[in-house]
Structure formats: structure tokens, C-alpha cells
Design an enzyme around this catalytic site. Structure first.
Site, PDB file in Angstrom:
ATOM      1  N   ASP A  40       0.858  -1.189   0.000  1.00 15.22           N
ATOM      2  CA  ASP A  40       0.000   0.000   0.000  1.00 15.22           C
ATOM      3  C   ASP A  40       0.894   1.239   0.000  1.00 15.22           C
ATOM      4  O   ASP A  40       1.759   1.394   0.867  1.00 15.22           O
ATOM      5  CB  ASP A  40      -0.924  -0.015   1.226  1.00 15.22           C
ATOM      6  N   SER A  81      -7.565   4.048  -1.015  1.00 19.70           N
ATOM      7  CA  SER A  81      -7.230   2.620  -1.040  1.00 19.70           C
ATOM      8  C   SER A  81      -8.450   1.744  -1.314  1.00 19.70           C
ATOM      9  O   SER A  81      -8.288   0.602  -1.748  1.00 19.70           O
ATOM     10  CB  SER A  81      -6.584   2.198   0.278  1.00 19.70           C
ATOM     11  N   THR A 134      -7.825  -2.217   1.818  1.00 18.39           N
ATOM     12  CA  THR A 134      -7.203  -3.094   0.814  1.00 18.39           C
ATOM     13  C   THR A 134      -7.692  -4.545   0.921  1.00 18.39           C
ATOM     14  O   THR A 134      -8.257  -5.068  -0.046  1.00 18.39           O
ATOM     15  CB  THR A 134      -5.663  -2.997   0.886  1.00 18.39           C
ATOM     16  N   GLU A 249      -0.908  -8.096   1.992  1.00 18.73           N
ATOM     17  CA  GLU A 249      -0.724  -6.641   1.960  1.00 18.73           C
ATOM     18  C   GLU A 249       0.318  -6.150   2.960  1.00 18.73           C
ATOM     19  O   GLU A 249       0.229  -6.437   4.160  1.00 18.73           O
ATOM     20  CB  GLU A 249      -2.048  -5.915   2.271  1.00 18.73           C
ATOM     21  N   ASP A 254       2.272   2.805   3.248  1.00 21.61           N
ATOM     22  CA  ASP A 254       1.373   3.951   3.092  1.00 21.61           C
ATOM     23  C   ASP A 254       1.372   4.860   4.314  1.00 21.61           C
ATOM     24  O   ASP A 254       1.407   6.086   4.181  1.00 21.61           O
ATOM     25  CB  ASP A 254      -0.033   3.396   2.833  1.00 21.61           C
ATOM     26  N   ASP A 296      -1.209   0.028  -4.706  1.00 22.18           N
ATOM     27  CA  ASP A 296      -2.534   0.519  -5.101  1.00 22.18           C
ATOM     28  C   ASP A 296      -2.460   1.986  -5.537  1.00 22.18           C
ATOM     29  O   ASP A 296      -3.337   2.490  -6.221  1.00 22.18           O
ATOM     30  CB  ASP A 296      -3.560   0.316  -3.973  1.00 22.18           C
ATOM     31  N   HIS A 297      -1.377   2.664  -5.125  1.00 21.09           N
ATOM     32  CA  HIS A 297      -1.083   4.076  -5.455  1.00 21.09           C
ATOM     33  C   HIS A 297       0.232   4.396  -4.757  1.00 21.09           C
ATOM     34  O   HIS A 297       0.690   3.607  -3.926  1.00 21.09           O
ATOM     35  CB  HIS A 297      -2.178   5.021  -4.908  1.00 21.09           C
ATOM     36  N   HIS A 323      -1.926  10.345  -0.695  1.00 21.94           N
ATOM     37  CA  HIS A 323      -1.582   9.601  -1.905  1.00 21.94           C
ATOM     38  C   HIS A 323      -1.276  10.570  -3.042  1.00 21.94           C
ATOM     39  O   HIS A 323      -1.715  11.718  -3.003  1.00 21.94           O
ATOM     40  CB  HIS A 323      -2.760   8.713  -2.346  1.00 21.94           C
TER      41      HIS A 323
HETATM   42 ZN    ZN Z   1      -3.645   2.494  -0.370  1.00 18.95          ZN
HETATM   43 MG    MG Z   2      -4.210  -0.760   2.667  1.00 14.69          MG
END
Ligand code: ZN
Ligand code: MG
Length: 361
Positions: A40, A81, A134, A249, A254, A296-297, A323
Site C-alpha cells: 500500500d 485505497s 485493501t 498486503e 502507506d 494501489d497508489h 496519496h
Molecule cells: Zn492504499
Molecule cells: Mg491498505
């Protein structure tokens, strides 16, 4: 006469070659298992920051099939997310904060649900709560990622074989007073508190809780929870002869980005890479497993603005506490890996997994 024999031989060769070609077609190798590892908030810079300070090469450096995907959601150039996870899990762009539904709440079927339908074993592992956006995107359906109690209820609707992560509170100690631990037991789950108590020798369905809410940071005592979970999950899911789908994950890359804390980012990134190493090690031995690594970003708008190769130090700068919109890298190994090169939409990741499994919609 000789001329005729030559013609005969040529004809025979032609037939043989054609037959070999026809035999080759169905041999396009499908993946029996898919392990999708999501970092993430992991962009190129998070990876390179960890590579630059690590004493040894990272497992992610071994991957040869590499691409990029665009992470914008249906509504926002910068995804959250929920929408980011939904694109990967269902192949559909949705509104930010949605979990595997469109903006009206209509559910999208997830790759984990397709795997269940096709009699595969399924699993989710996360360093956050297992109910966080996620992992939730693979099993739950909700217009808000923050409806944690509803998301926990959705775990009972899918016959997932194994999940490991935090979030026990929304199963055991709910505001609506429902006891989902009892419901899980009724559905034949073994409830395990703490990863050390998960015995991989047995077959069955396992709900493994490693925290009441989120797991701590790696640097705050989480230890090797993620690589060990990955290894144990693979061992258990691999008992299904039809194959398995596992999503792992590394949630807190993140959170390090959001806190603009480079040490947090790097320790979570290296921990995530240790989980990648476990998946890759299994896939190399197994030969029928597709391993996919992606984010995811990106988070933090992280830049490396200076560094020193001799003492393995870097100087970094964050440009955001959330993000960013930049496309993120994706790495693949195993049957179907060659499909992952190029630049494409995040939704394509789902399509490529479906194709690798040979699932139809
Ligand atoms: Zn994320
Ligand atoms: Mg996540």
C-alpha cells in the site's frame, strides 16, 4: 520413385509439424496459484529507497516482467485505497471510499470470489486490520470503507479458507452486540489468537487474529509477522489440489508516507520485501504459481534528492501527506508473467489474473 519418396517425406514432415503445433496450443500454461502482494502506497521511490539502504539486494530486484498501471479512480485523479483495491480485485473503477461496489452499492464480483466459485482455496493477509480498505476490497461490498462492522459481516458470506491480520474487535466486541466469533465457529473456522498458534499441519479454515485493531509498526514490535504469515498461508492453502488465490498486503508503507517518515517507509518496505521473498521462493519450487507485486497508489510524493553510495544513506523529500496520482510499478513471475509488461489501467491487473487462472466471467 525417389522423387515420390521425397514428396512423401515432405508431406509426412508437414503432418508431424502440424500435429506438434496443435499439441502446443493447449499447453499455454495456466497458473494453478496466484499470490498477489500489494504494497500500500508503494511507488518506484519507496522501492528504490529500500534498495539503496539495504545491505543485500531485495527480492523484488529478481523480477524480470515489469510494467506500470494508472491508479486514478472513477471520481478522482488521486485514488483512495478503497477504489484502488477495488480496481485490482474486481477490474472496475469506482468512487473513492467504495469497497467492491459501484457508487450506488451494486456489488462487483472479486477475484477471490471467482477463485472460491472455481473451488480454489483463498486467503488474505494484512499488516493492518483485515477489515481495512485493501483486504476488504477482495471480500466485502460496501459504499464506505469505514463500515468496519458491516465489512466483518461480509467475511461470513464468502467461504474464505484463511485470513490473518488485525481487526478482532469488529468480530468479537461489536457495537451491535452480534458475536461473529461464534458465527465463524459455526462455519467451521478455527479461531486462532496470535500467529504462533497457527499450526500449518492441519487442513481446515482459519481465522487468525494478530491484533484487536491494527498490527503495530514493524519497528514497534510487529516482528516477522508478514513474512511468517505469507509462508504459513501458502503452506495451508497449497493443500487444495485445485490451487489457491492469496492476497498479502504490506499496509503500512502507506502510513509511513502519510507521516512523511522515511524510516517508517523503509522498514515497512523491507519487511514487505521479506514477504515477497517467501512467495517467490515457493513459486520457483512450485512452477505453477504466478506471483504479482504492485501498489494501489503511491503515497507521500516521495523523492530521493541526494545520497551516498559508500555508506548507503539517502536524502529524501516528501511533497504530500497523502496519496499521489503517479502510475505505480507492477512485477510478475511465473505462468502468465509476460502479460504484465507495459503501461495499462489498474483494472487490467484483475483481467490478467482472470486470464492466468483461465476463469470465465
Ligand atoms: Zn492504499
Ligand atoms: Mg491498505
Amino acid at each position: 520413385m525417389r522423387k515420390l519418396s521425397i514428396i512423401a517425406i515432405v508431406l509426412l514432415l508437414n503432418i508431424t509439424c502440424n500435429r506438434v503445433d496443435t499439441l502446443n496450443e493447449p499447453q499455454v500454461k495456466k497458473a494453478k496459484n496466484v499470490i498477489l502482494l500489494i504494497g500500500d502506497g508503494m511507488g518506484v521511490t519507496q522501492i528504490y529507497a529500500a534498495m539503496s539502504v539495504s545491505e543485500k539486494p531485495l527480492a523484488i530486484e529478481k523480477f524480470k516482467n515489469i510494467g506500470f498501471h494508472k491508479t486514478y479512480s472513477l471520481t478522482d485523479f488521486v485514488t483512495d485505497s478503497g477504489a484502488g483495491g477495488t480496481a485490482l480485485s474486481t477490474g472496475k473503477k469506482t468512487k473513492n471510499y467504495c469497497i467492491a461496489v459501484d457508487s450506488t452499492g451494486k456489488p462487483f464480483k472479486t477475484i477471490l470470489e471467482y477463485a472460491e466459485e472455481n473451488q480454489l482455496a483463498t486467503g488474505l493477509v494484512s499488516t493492518s486490520s483485515i477489515l481495512h480498505a485493501t483486504p476488504a476490497s477482495f471480500i466485502a461490498h460496501d459504499t464506505s470503507r469505514y463500515n468496519y462492522e458491516n465489512i466483518a459481516l461480509d467475511f461470513l458470506d464468502v467461504d474464505i479458507d484463511l485470513f490473518i491480520g488485525g481487526g478482532k474487535k469488529q468480530f468479537a466486541n461489536r457495537e451491535d452486540k452480534l458475536n461473529l466469533i461464534d458465527s465463524l465457529k459455526k462455519n467451521q473456522y478455527s479461531i486462532i489468537d496470535g500467529l504462533a498458534n497457527l499450526n500449518t499441519e492441519f487442513k481446515g479454515k482459519f481465522a487468525v487474529f494478530t491484533a484487536d485493531e491494527h498490527n503495530p509498526e514493524y519497528a514497534d514490535g510487529r516482528g516477522e509477522m508478514l513474512p511468517i504469515s505469507t509462508e504459513k498461508a501458502i503452506k495451508i492453502l497449497d493443500k487444495n489440489e485445485n490451487g489457491f488465490f492469496l492476497m498479502v498486503e504490506g499496509s503500512q508503507i502507506d502510513w509511513g508516507g502519510e507521516e512523511n517518515d522515511i524510516d517508517y517507509v523503509i522498514s515497512e518496505m523491507i519487511d514487505f520485501d521479506n514477504a515477497i521473498a517467501k512467495a517467490l521462493e515457493f513459486a520457483i519450487k512450485d512452477g505453477e504459481t504466478l506471483v504479482i507485486i504492485t501498489g494501489d497508489h503511491e503515497t507521500g510524493g516521495l523523492a530521493i534528492i541526494d545520497g551516498n553510495m559508500n555508506n548507503k544513506s539517502i536524502v529524501t523529500s516528501f511533497s504530500s501527506d497523502y496519496h499521489t496520482a503517479v502510475m505505480v510499478p507492477i512485477f510478475a513471475f511465473g505462468p502468465g508473467a509476460e502479460e504484465f509488461g507495459g503501461i495499462y489501467e489498474n483494472t487490467e491487473v484483475f483481467e490478467k489474473m482472470m486470464k492466468a487462472f483461465g476463469f470465465s466471467k
